[in-house]
Each structure stands twice: as C-alpha cells, then as structure tokens.
Design an enzyme around this catalytic site. Sequence first.
Site, PDB file in Angstrom:
ATOM      1  CB  THR A 133      -5.734  -3.135   0.128  1.00 24.51           C
ATOM      2  OG1 THR A 133      -5.069  -4.048   1.012  1.00 24.51           O
ATOM      3  CG2 THR A 133      -6.920  -3.861  -0.475  1.00 24.51           C
ATOM      4  CG  ASP A 135      -4.325  -6.555   3.074  1.00 27.15           C
ATOM      5  OD1 ASP A 135      -3.097  -6.741   3.006  1.00 27.15           O
ATOM      6  OD2 ASP A 135      -4.866  -5.855   3.959  1.00 27.15           O
ATOM      7  CG  MET A 177       1.949  -7.479   5.738  1.00 26.53           C
ATOM      8  SD  MET A 177       2.041  -5.738   5.252  1.00 26.53           S
ATOM      9  CE  MET A 177       2.844  -5.041   6.685  1.00 26.53           C
TER      10      MET A 177
END
Length: 375
Positions: A133, A135, A177
């Site tokens: 990911t 993130d 993000m």
Amino acid sequence: MKKQIGILTSGGDCPGLNAAIRGLVRAGQEHFSMRCVGFRDGFRGLVQDRTLELTPDVLSGTLTNGGTILGTSRDKPHRMPIGGKVRDMTDAVVETYQRHHLDALVCLGGGGTQKNALRLKQAGLNVVTLPKTIDNDVAFTDVTFGFDTALNIVTEAIDRLHSTAMSHQRVIVVEVMGHRAGWLALGAGIAGGADVILIPEIPYDVEIVAQAIRRRTRAGKTFSIVAVAEGANSQSQAEAIAKLVAAKDQAKNKAERKEISAQLDAFHEKHVNHTVELTSRLEELTGLESRLTILGHLQRGGAPSAADRILATRLGTGCAELLSRDTHGVMVAARSQGVEPVPLETVAGQKNLVCPEHPWVQAARHVGTCLGDRL
Ligand code: F6P
C-alpha cells in the site's frame, strides 16, 4: 509433486505489485517446484474462478510496470455485492481453492486484505499475505511496497509547487493520500521542504497554521507550502471523532453501534472536502491568495521506484521460500534486510500510524516545520 499456489491482488493498486508477483512466481517455479495460477480482480475473481496462468511469457517485462497484471478490487469474500445483494461468498472461495487443488493462496494487499485473509484461514485455507500500500499503514512490517514510489511522486510534486507558489506569492495546500495515516504527507513534506505538514495523528489548529504562515511573511517569505494528509483533522474534528469512537465502544447493543457507525461514516464522507475549506480559511486568515492541489490517484500510478522493486522482489521470493517450507497463516513482513513471517492473527485489524514522538516528526519540528499543533 508440484505445489499449486493461487495468487491474487486486493484493495487499491500500487507500484510494485507486478514485481512481487514476478518474484514469487519465478522463485516458486525455478527453485521450489511450484505451479502458480493468478485470480483476476481480487477476491471477486476467486469467487467466480476467473484465472490467469502465470507463465514466464505472461511475467516477462512486468517488473517495471505499475498496477497489477491480475487486476484488483475492494471486494471482501464475506460481504460481496452480487446481483444487487450483499452476500457471504466464503463457500465459493473454498470451492475454487479445492477445485484448483491449491496448497496455498497468496493475497497481496493492505490492511483490509489482512482481515479477509484471516477469515479465509479460519475457513480452513492455507493463506499467506504480502503487505502492499502507498499508505504504509500495515502493522508489523518495517515498510509496505508502493510507499517509496508514492513518496517520490509526492516529493516531486511539492518541489514543483514551490516555484509557482513563490512566483505568485501564494499559499499552496497540497492534499496527499494515506487514508487515516500520515506517513506519505509527513515523509514527502520533510523531503520536499513543506512549511506546514498536517497529519491525522496530530490534530491541527488552523489559527496556529495561519500564524506560522504569517511569521514566514514577516521574515520575507511570501509563499508557503502546506502538505495535508487526506485524513488530517482539526482539533475540534478530532474531538468529535474521538467522542463517536468512545460511544461506539460503549454501545449497549448492535443497533446503537450501527447508528454510531453511520454517524462516523457520515463524518468521514463530509470530511472529503476538508482541504477545500482549509484552503479558503487560510486565505482569509493570512491575506495571501491560496490554491489547492489534490494529487489523487497520480500518487498510485506508474512504474515502481528501484527501492520498491527490490522490496517487492524480496517479499515475493521470501514468500516462495516460506511456502516451500509449508509456512502458512502469516503475512510475509519486511524486517531489516530480510523477511519475517508474522501470524495473521497478530496483523489483522492493526494499523501502523505515525507516533507523535516518531523521529520523522521530531526532525520536521527541528527544521522549523509547523505541524499545526504548536509554533
Ligand atoms: O489505500 C490506498 C489509497 O490510495 C488511499 O491512500 C486512499 O484513501 C484510497 O486508497 C483511495 O481509494 P480508491 O482508489 O478506491 O478511491
């Protein structure tokens, strides 16, 4: 007898997925006598038994490509929209697994995938996951693949925003993000020299942000870059969320919990516009013209960085090695220069968030970056 391995990618895509698939399949085929079959579009392809045979030809040239050759989706096996209804498709997953005589299923995914994989383990399947990911919010791994590439993209964007902010004497807010984690905004904010970095883990006060910008103006710096994580909250928003979460924990019954969950969802949906509001508030408070840049899915697209290609190859090949020793029910975590199996029970439901005392936070403060909580 060759081991039969199923592979799927689930959740939002990220650079490095193909490198990980390639690493796993090549190591599996060439060193550990495995045959690998890919399932298309995440768990949906597994339910519907839609496959892609992972032959050397199919893998050729994929190391450097972004996205995933298997396709992906955010579908969960136990709650899948099918024909207008949400259904538990776990039995269909088990049937596909048995039909292909799989010895193990490898799921490449983020936080949601760890939980789905644990459910499939509990349904009796041999499951292994790889942490991906942009993130970087998967717990119990040093890092996730996809993060480094996104970090480079966001850093380059901040670099580019500097010259236009300076020319026009503007405040430029850049939305980054990261879901509910601030790693991407914090990392790229430090690397790109953002003047203000706002992350979910440190609720901000807009007055303090404005003061930091005004202080720069007084020092002759007539522009500012504000890097904001998409999940960042003002102090009052954070308090409202904390109250709802506490109320949910203490809910007396399922109906009450459902009602509070709906309120939390509504809050997060409304929050989508928070950077628009923040930008206009900063214009009011500083008197400087302000603009918002939302980087969006640019952050997930394109070729993986060298670091992500190496990490994904390490994890993919490490996974093949663990499978050859019949290790299942684990996430293959990145640990120092190697890999480490971590039980899915340990990982599922946990998040790697930025600790407010993290060395990156301290470093940002030491170079004079405003984190929105104090000057
Ligand atoms: O998890 C990766 C991520 O890009 C998050 O940073 C972001 O919140 C989300 O996915 C966006 O999801 P989607 O691509 O479904 O809009």
